[in-house]
Design a protein around this motif. Sequence first.
Motif, PDB file in Angstrom:
ATOM      1  N   PRO A 165       0.820  -1.229   0.000  1.00  0.00           N
ATOM      2  CA  PRO A 165       0.000   0.000   0.000  1.00  0.00           C
ATOM      3  C   PRO A 165       0.846   1.269   0.000  1.00  0.00           C
ATOM      4  O   PRO A 165       0.547   2.222  -0.728  1.00  0.00           O
ATOM      5  CB  PRO A 165      -0.815  -0.133   1.298  1.00  0.00           C
ATOM      6  N   GLU A 166       1.901   1.290   0.812  1.00  0.00           N
ATOM      7  CA  GLU A 166       2.758   2.471   0.893  1.00  0.00           C
ATOM      8  C   GLU A 166       3.460   2.746  -0.439  1.00  0.00           C
ATOM      9  O   GLU A 166       3.536   3.902  -0.891  1.00  0.00           O
ATOM     10  CB  GLU A 166       3.795   2.269   2.000  1.00  0.00           C
ATOM     11  N   MET A 168       2.481   1.737  -3.457  1.00  0.00           N
ATOM     12  CA  MET A 168       1.490   2.121  -4.462  1.00  0.00           C
ATOM     13  C   MET A 168       1.141   3.599  -4.328  1.00  0.00           C
ATOM     14  O   MET A 168       1.022   4.322  -5.326  1.00  0.00           O
ATOM     15  CB  MET A 168       0.227   1.269  -4.313  1.00  0.00           C
ATOM     16  N   GLN A 169       0.993   4.055  -3.092  1.00  0.00           N
ATOM     17  CA  GLN A 169       0.681   5.451  -2.853  1.00  0.00           C
ATOM     18  C   GLN A 169       1.807   6.356  -3.364  1.00  0.00           C
ATOM     19  O   GLN A 169       1.555   7.392  -3.992  1.00  0.00           O
ATOM     20  CB  GLN A 169       0.447   5.691  -1.360  1.00  0.00           C
ATOM     21  N   GLU A 170       3.023   5.957  -3.114  1.00  0.00           N
ATOM     22  CA  GLU A 170       4.170   6.736  -3.584  1.00  0.00           C
ATOM     23  C   GLU A 170       4.237   6.747  -5.116  1.00  0.00           C
ATOM     24  O   GLU A 170       4.517   7.788  -5.731  1.00  0.00           O
ATOM     25  CB  GLU A 170       5.469   6.174  -3.016  1.00  0.00           C
ATOM     26  N   ILE A 172       1.763   6.467  -7.234  1.00  0.00           N
ATOM     27  CA  ILE A 172       0.690   7.321  -7.762  1.00  0.00           C
ATOM     28  C   ILE A 172       1.046   8.793  -7.584  1.00  0.00           C
ATOM     29  O   ILE A 172       0.789   9.630  -8.464  1.00  0.00           O
ATOM     30  CB  ILE A 172      -0.645   6.986  -7.073  1.00  0.00           C
ATOM     31  N   LYS A 173       1.657   9.146  -6.450  1.00  0.00           N
ATOM     32  CA  LYS A 173       2.080  10.536  -6.242  1.00  0.00           C
ATOM     33  C   LYS A 173       3.117  10.952  -7.277  1.00  0.00           C
ATOM     34  O   LYS A 173       3.075  12.068  -7.797  1.00  0.00           O
ATOM     35  CB  LYS A 173       2.651  10.692  -4.828  1.00  0.00           C
ATOM     36  N   GLN A 176       1.409  11.575 -10.465  1.00  0.00           N
ATOM     37  CA  GLN A 176       0.689  12.854 -10.448  1.00  0.00           C
ATOM     38  C   GLN A 176       1.643  14.019 -10.708  1.00  0.00           C
ATOM     39  O   GLN A 176       1.299  14.971 -11.419  1.00  0.00           O
ATOM     40  CB  GLN A 176      -0.014  13.038  -9.106  1.00  0.00           C
ATOM     41  N   GLN A 198      -3.048  -1.097 -11.164  1.00  0.00           N
ATOM     42  CA  GLN A 198      -2.445  -1.406  -9.864  1.00  0.00           C
ATOM     43  C   GLN A 198      -0.922  -1.436  -9.935  1.00  0.00           C
ATOM     44  O   GLN A 198      -0.238  -1.106  -8.997  1.00  0.00           O
ATOM     45  CB  GLN A 198      -2.955  -2.749  -9.341  1.00  0.00           C
ATOM     46  N   THR A 220       3.256   2.029 -11.788  1.00  0.00           N
ATOM     47  CA  THR A 220       1.816   2.119 -11.996  1.00  0.00           C
ATOM     48  C   THR A 220       1.521   3.082 -13.141  1.00  0.00           C
ATOM     49  O   THR A 220       2.255   4.043 -13.370  1.00  0.00           O
ATOM     50  CB  THR A 220       1.102   2.594 -10.725  1.00  0.00           C
TER      51      THR A 220
END
Length: 228
Positions: A165-166, A168-170, A172-173, A176, A198, A220
Amino acid sequence: MNRVKEALILAVGMMVLGWFVKAGIDNFANKDRKVTVKGLAEREVPADKVTWSISTKETGNDLPTLYDRINVQSEKIKQFLVQNGLDASEITVNAPSVTDLEAREWGDNQKPFRYIVTTAITVATGKVEQVNKAIFRQGELLKQGVAIENSYPNYEYASFQQMKPEMMQEAIKNAQKTAEQFAEASESKLGKIQTAGQGQFEIENRDENTPHIKKLRVVTTVTYSLRD
């Protein structure tokens, strides 16, 4: 007078209709405006699990004697592992296997011995540091008369699921940030996420000399809408 009112109402209606048509066209055009970017996240982590297989063998012509000798060898290896900080419950001694050279239908049967008895001792533990130290010291077994035929440690990162999870969040950031740079360069504003994959996670050794250090990587793919 009524005709003037009717004309005025008609004119206002045409203006409103034109505004809605223009808004609809702009909205339709903006729907097709999008940017697809990739985001990367990487980590270097120490392995938290290791499976170490150590095999040894004895050769000769008398099977009972060979079994006794291989059991002695196995016990010495087990004691060596315990002395280096590993628990007996983490050590598995596999049953010996026998190769009868005279039973082969091919090859030269003129051998100085008939039987080869081999066995493997396997360690499965989270004590990676202790195993690394034992690997470095395994030459001590040679001094005890234990001939190690093969020694294969296999390192893993078992806590991988907790990192997903950590990471994946990084990823996506980071995606962005790339999309925002693109939007700025194209004089647009970044909209909402339309689609997001994913991503595929990869775990590999950092390099061939340090298999106990793992490199985690995820890429991702994210598609954002763009608007004026």
